[in-house]
Write a protein that holds these residues in place. Structure first.
Motif, mmCIF file in Angstrom:
data_model
loop_
_atom_site.group_PDB
_atom_site.id
_atom_site.type_symbol
_atom_site.label_atom_id
_atom_site.label_comp_id
_atom_site.label_asym_id
_atom_site.label_seq_id
_atom_site.Cartn_x
_atom_site.Cartn_y
_atom_site.Cartn_z
ATOM 1 N N ASP A 1 35.623 50.353 34.430
ATOM 2 C CA ASP A 1 36.550 51.307 33.880
ATOM 3 C C ASP A 1 37.231 51.849 34.722
ATOM 4 O OD1 ASP A 1 35.718 49.939 31.594
ATOM 5 O OD2 ASP A 1 35.071 51.658 30.454
ATOM 6 N N ASP A 2 36.637 52.280 35.746
ATOM 7 C CA ASP A 2 36.993 53.129 37.009
ATOM 8 C C ASP A 2 38.544 52.927 37.443
ATOM 9 O OD1 ASP A 2 35.983 55.170 35.946
ATOM 10 O OD2 ASP A 2 33.806 54.909 36.846
ATOM 11 N N GLN B 1 40.326 46.258 40.225
ATOM 12 C CA GLN B 1 40.459 44.770 38.924
ATOM 13 C C GLN B 1 40.547 43.463 39.705
ATOM 14 O OE1 GLN B 1 41.405 46.400 35.607
ATOM 15 N NE2 GLN B 1 39.631 48.243 34.401
#
Length: 431
Positions: free
Chosen positions: A362-363, A369
């Protein structure tokens, strides 16, 4: 915890030197008599990587106030010379970043600590045996990958759109498909750019060899690619240049000497495609200002899978360190603590610890990603593991670069370059 002794094989990536030392007292470190333990940590990279590393060091020192770490860094080109000088002088850094086959060479010289000596400190239970195997030489683990990445064809969708060419289906495209669309892009751009930057380097030749059922090196540490397969690549590369897909020799030679992302055709939005390692997508995207896309490299029609997942680089500990336990604590922290991964994100590849990898998802930025998603896709398309790169193979990259220049300028034929490459690499790995 899994023992560190019984793991197998070694594989690709790059390395450079830097130093680290520091001090403090109290708990969580030190040598037990109140003295401060100072560690030196060597790595290569940009100012941005150095800032990430210092952020990680600050966290480590906060948890280990009896240890201080000082880092120093240089660009990739100077690292090996500096590291070799330090090791030869008996002044090796405590922790050294390695890449490619350098961990094999330094382990062979007795310069690296057998990590079985600190297996009570470095946790490996969340790192797969396949990953750990890359750092194993003659049955002993000397290096642990910092992260994983994959070879990729990076594409600039904006350039494709300018040329009126659609992005390929990378689950099925071939080198013939690549050549056709690359030439279309080069023709459409005219003087404004090219379909791709020259693709030839030792990683590309390894990919090409695997797609032809061969290997750059065999499991026995010998040259495993044939003259015919190498000559076929250089003939194909010449066709790409002549069609306007890739630049003329003078520009390719200039680009080969410039490694910064903002100096590449992709980074300047003057090229449609390039073969890169997946963990440089962020830097290339920043340089170009575009949403670049990672594609699985094209294949040979009817050929075998050529891609592989490989270590980005490696953590190693000097065999001469006076503080093996403290050095191991730093390596363990970098591998296994989410706090360290939050500093690095994907800069050193996607974390090899699967729990840590999940913790930082999520960071990650959208680009990072995309790197992770690419590696997930690539994992389904890879072939057999890459055999260990033998001692002496660190010379292969420069051999290929020099011979490729001779081919680009038509000073030697593809067949002659192929024969000479095999002869020179065989000499290098037999020393």
């Amino acid at each position: 915890m899994r023992t560190l002794r019984a793991l197998a094989v070694a594989a690709p990536a790059a390395a450079l030197l830097l130093a680290a030392c520091g001090g403090d007292d109290t708990t969580g470190g030190g040598n037990g008599d109140g003295d401060v333990v100072e560690l030196r940590y060597a790595f290569w990279g940009s100012d941005e990587r150095a800032q990430m590393t210092q952020d990680m060091i600050d966290k480590f020192e906060a948890e280990n106030p009896g240890i201080r770490v000082t880092v120093d860094y240089a660009d990739f080109g100077a690292y090996f010379d500096k590291l070799a000088t330090s090791v030869a002088a008996g002044d090796a850094p405590d922790i050294m970043t390695m890449g490619g086959a350098y961990h094999t060479e330094y382990a062979g010289r007795g310069a690296l600590l057998d990590l079985a000596e600190v297996d009570d400190v470095i946790r490996t239970d969340q790192i797969s045996d396949d990953i750990l195997a890359h750092g194993t030489i003659d049955g002993s683990l000397y290096a642990i990958p910092t992260g994983v990445n994959g070879y990729a064809m990076v594409a600039n969708p904006t350039v494709f759109a300018q040329a009126g060419v659609e992005l390929p289906d990378d689950t099925s495209w071939t080198w013939d498909d690549f050549a056709q669309m690359c030439t279309q892009i080069g023709t459409a751009l005219g003087d404004a750019g090219y379909g791709a930057q020259d693709l030839t380097n030792h990683n590309t030749l390894a990919l090409w060899a695997r797609q032809h059922g061969e290997a750059l090196y065999t499991e026995d540490g010998e040259v495993g690619v044939s003259t015919g397969t190498l000559a076929e690549w250089w003939e194909f590369s010449n066709q790409l240049r002549e069609s306007g897909c890739t630049p003329p020799a003078t520009l390719s030679e200039e680009l080969a000497s410039q490694s910064a992302p903002e100096q590449t055709l992709i980074g300047t939005n003057n090229g449609g495609m390039s073969l890169v390692w997946s963990n440089v997508l962020e830097a290339l995207s920043t340089a170009s200002g575009e949403e670049l896309q990672l594609l699985i490299p094209p294949g040979v029609a009817g050929g075998e899978p050529g891609s592989w997942l490989g270590p980005s680089m490696y953590y190693t500990i000097s065999a001469r360190t006076e503080h093996p336990e403290e050095a191991a604590r730093l390596v363990d922290f970098m591998l296994n603590e989410p706090a360290a991964a939050e500093s690095f994100l994907t800069d050193r590849g996607l974390p090899v610890n699967t729990d840590v990898r999940e913790a930082i998802m999520d960071d990650l930025t959208p680009v990072q990603q995309a790197e992770a998603e690419y590696l997930n896709r690539l994992e389904e398309a890879v072939g057999d593991p890459v055999p260990p790169a033998p001692v002496g193979s660190t010379e292969t990259a420069s051999i290929v670069t020099r011979l490729n220049s001779e081919v680009l300028f038509d000073r030697t034929t593809p067949q002659e370059a192929a024969e000479q490459m095999i002869a020179e690499v065989e000499t290098a790995i037999s020393k």
